[in-house]
Design a protein around this motif. Sequence first.
Motif, short mmCIF file in Angstrom:
data_model
loop_
_atom_site.label_atom_id
_atom_site.label_comp_id
_atom_site.label_asym_id
_atom_site.label_seq_id
_atom_site.Cartn_x
_atom_site.Cartn_y
_atom_site.Cartn_z
N PHE A 133 -40.76 24.81 22.82
CA PHE A 133 -39.74 25.59 23.51
C PHE A 133 -39.53 25.09 24.94
CE2 PHE A 133 -41.66 28.18 20.24
CZ PHE A 133 -40.57 28.78 19.62
N VAL A 134 -38.31 25.21 25.43
CA VAL A 134 -38.01 24.77 26.79
C VAL A 134 -38.61 25.76 27.78
CG1 VAL A 134 -35.89 23.60 26.09
CG2 VAL A 134 -35.79 25.98 26.81
N ASP A 135 -38.97 25.24 28.94
CA ASP A 135 -39.69 26.05 29.93
C ASP A 135 -38.87 27.23 30.43
OD1 ASP A 135 -41.88 24.39 29.77
OD2 ASP A 135 -41.32 23.18 31.52
N SER A 136 -37.57 27.06 30.65
CA SER A 136 -36.76 28.16 31.18
C SER A 136 -36.75 29.36 30.24
CB SER A 136 -35.33 27.70 31.45
OG SER A 136 -34.69 27.30 30.25
N ALA A 137 -36.76 29.09 28.92
CA ALA A 137 -36.78 30.18 27.95
C ALA A 137 -38.14 30.86 27.91
CB ALA A 137 -36.41 29.65 26.57
N LEU A 138 -39.21 30.08 27.97
CA LEU A 138 -40.56 30.66 27.98
C LEU A 138 -40.80 31.49 29.24
CD1 LEU A 138 -42.70 27.68 26.64
CD2 LEU A 138 -42.28 29.87 25.48
N PRO A 360 -33.32 27.41 22.32
CA PRO A 360 -34.46 27.27 23.23
C PRO A 360 -35.52 26.32 22.68
CG PRO A 360 -34.62 29.33 22.04
CD PRO A 360 -33.31 28.71 21.62
N VAL A 361 -35.33 25.85 21.47
CA VAL A 361 -36.23 24.88 20.85
C VAL A 361 -35.75 23.48 21.22
CG1 VAL A 361 -37.04 23.94 18.66
CG2 VAL A 361 -36.91 26.41 18.98
N LYS A 362 -36.62 22.68 21.80
CA LYS A 362 -36.22 21.38 22.37
C LYS A 362 -35.53 20.48 21.35
CE LYS A 362 -40.09 21.36 25.66
NZ LYS A 362 -41.40 20.72 25.99
N ALA A 363 -36.12 20.33 20.19
CA ALA A 363 -35.56 19.39 19.21
C ALA A 363 -34.16 19.81 18.78
CB ALA A 363 -36.48 19.29 18.00
N ALA A 364 -33.95 21.11 18.60
CA ALA A 364 -32.62 21.59 18.21
C ALA A 364 -31.62 21.44 19.35
CB ALA A 364 -32.72 23.06 17.77
N GLN A 365 -32.07 21.70 20.57
CA GLN A 365 -31.18 21.59 21.72
C GLN A 365 -30.67 20.17 21.91
OE1 GLN A 365 -31.72 22.07 26.45
NE2 GLN A 365 -32.14 23.95 25.32
N GLU A 366 -31.48 19.20 21.52
CA GLU A 366 -31.10 17.79 21.68
C GLU A 366 -30.16 17.30 20.58
OE1 GLU A 366 -34.91 15.98 21.80
OE2 GLU A 366 -35.38 16.75 23.80
N ASP A 367 -29.89 18.14 19.59
CA ASP A 367 -28.99 17.75 18.51
C ASP A 367 -27.57 17.52 19.06
OD1 ASP A 367 -26.97 18.64 16.18
OD2 ASP A 367 -28.83 17.92 15.27
N PRO A 368 -26.86 16.50 18.54
CA PRO A 368 -25.50 16.21 19.03
C PRO A 368 -24.56 17.41 18.94
CG PRO A 368 -26.31 14.40 17.68
CD PRO A 368 -27.33 15.50 17.56
N ALA A 369 -24.83 18.35 18.04
CA ALA A 369 -23.97 19.51 17.90
C ALA A 369 -23.89 20.34 19.17
CB ALA A 369 -24.46 20.39 16.75
#
Length: 438
Positions: A133-138, A360-369
């Motif tokens: 998870f990204v830090d800002s969300a945590l 807020p999940v890093k891998a999903a946030q990096e998706d091109p979508a």
Amino acid sequence: MRSIRAAATGAVMLSLALAASACGGGSSTGGGSNDSPKELTYWASNQGAGIEVDKKVLQPELDKFEEQTGIKVKLEVVPWSDLLNRILTATTSGQGPDVLNIGNTWSASLQATGALLPWDEAQFDKIGGRDRFVDSALGSTGAEGQDPAAVPLYSMAYALYYNKQMFADAGIDAPPATWDELVAAGKKLSKDGTWGIGMEGSNPSENVHHAFVFAKQHGADFFTADGKPDFTSDGAVAAVKQYVDLMAKDKIIAPGNAEYAQNQSVSDFAKGKTGMLLWQSASANLKSQGMSEDAYGIAPVPVQSGTPGAGKQVNSMVAGINLAVFKNTDNLDGAGEFVKFMTSDAEQKILNTAYSSIPPVKAAQEDPAFNSPSNAVLKDTLARSAAALPQVPDESQFETAVGTAVKELFADAAAGRPVTTDSVKAALTKAQQQMPTK
């Protein structure tokens, strides 16, 4: 946190919750079990344009979870106007859902009731680890120094949405970057039955979000470093007055917005009744109401001067929805599996796409979508210029007390009564007096 939150009774009910022993969801024993391993009850917050929209988004995913695990999930979508009080009632009665959405700003307050399952390292390991998870969300999952009370589900930030055609017709060349520019643009737009910008003046939490951002821009906070209320500083008073003055003095908000509390300002923008909207991740909501993405632009929320950033350049609160488990659930293992499912990379892409929020999940946030121009504004805001609301036990009472004070000031503005520095300070003094004494 999505809009429309606590009713005026929230502060009283939360005080009762804090006084109660740590009772939670499925029973009043203080601990979970696996007595009902094949079913879960889930309270989802109203993220879309309506409850039926949320059901259409969520039910296929819940059916997918049932196919994978054999666990049936009973869904209830709860309006924001009811959700906090429903949760607080559940913390005192012991009769609540197994899993629920909470606004991230409530995390520390609900954590203090003792009703929610703490997410220690062992719990996080079951869903792939904290570092997913990204830090800002945590940072908005509970009080500092304690195990989080919830897990991030959707991340959001405020942005300024503007109607391109209305801007062109009014001769406005670019979205406003400062509040002075926004007021000037708003006055050009406020004519012939249309208005510059819309607000949810009767929504306490929406009011608090904007008051918090304005306060940051005035160098003020609503709590001291040791967590005590500080609502009447010069900066806080100036912040609230500047916000309410958009209606009272600048007259770029329709007086009727003083009664808005059900996302009417989003509908007005979608229908071309207003030229601008300040909102959290609004694209999916606007699309569901028939507004083409080509019809509006998205820009950062204005600041006093310069460009958004840290300190006085903050232009959004860290908005979002967290997923929590009642500690007394009678399907403890199943609840954990459900949180793992909802925060999986695949589901994060599906759900955050549906709600135009940011994973807020890093891998999903990096998706091109999530690399669209609109998402770029939201992601940049979360990374550079958003601040978390105070993660203190009294945060929910703060939302109710200050949010209601601002609501009453909007009512004054709509009725033509003067909104002065003295009247704002008096309203905030009254709000501070409503806070619990230690």
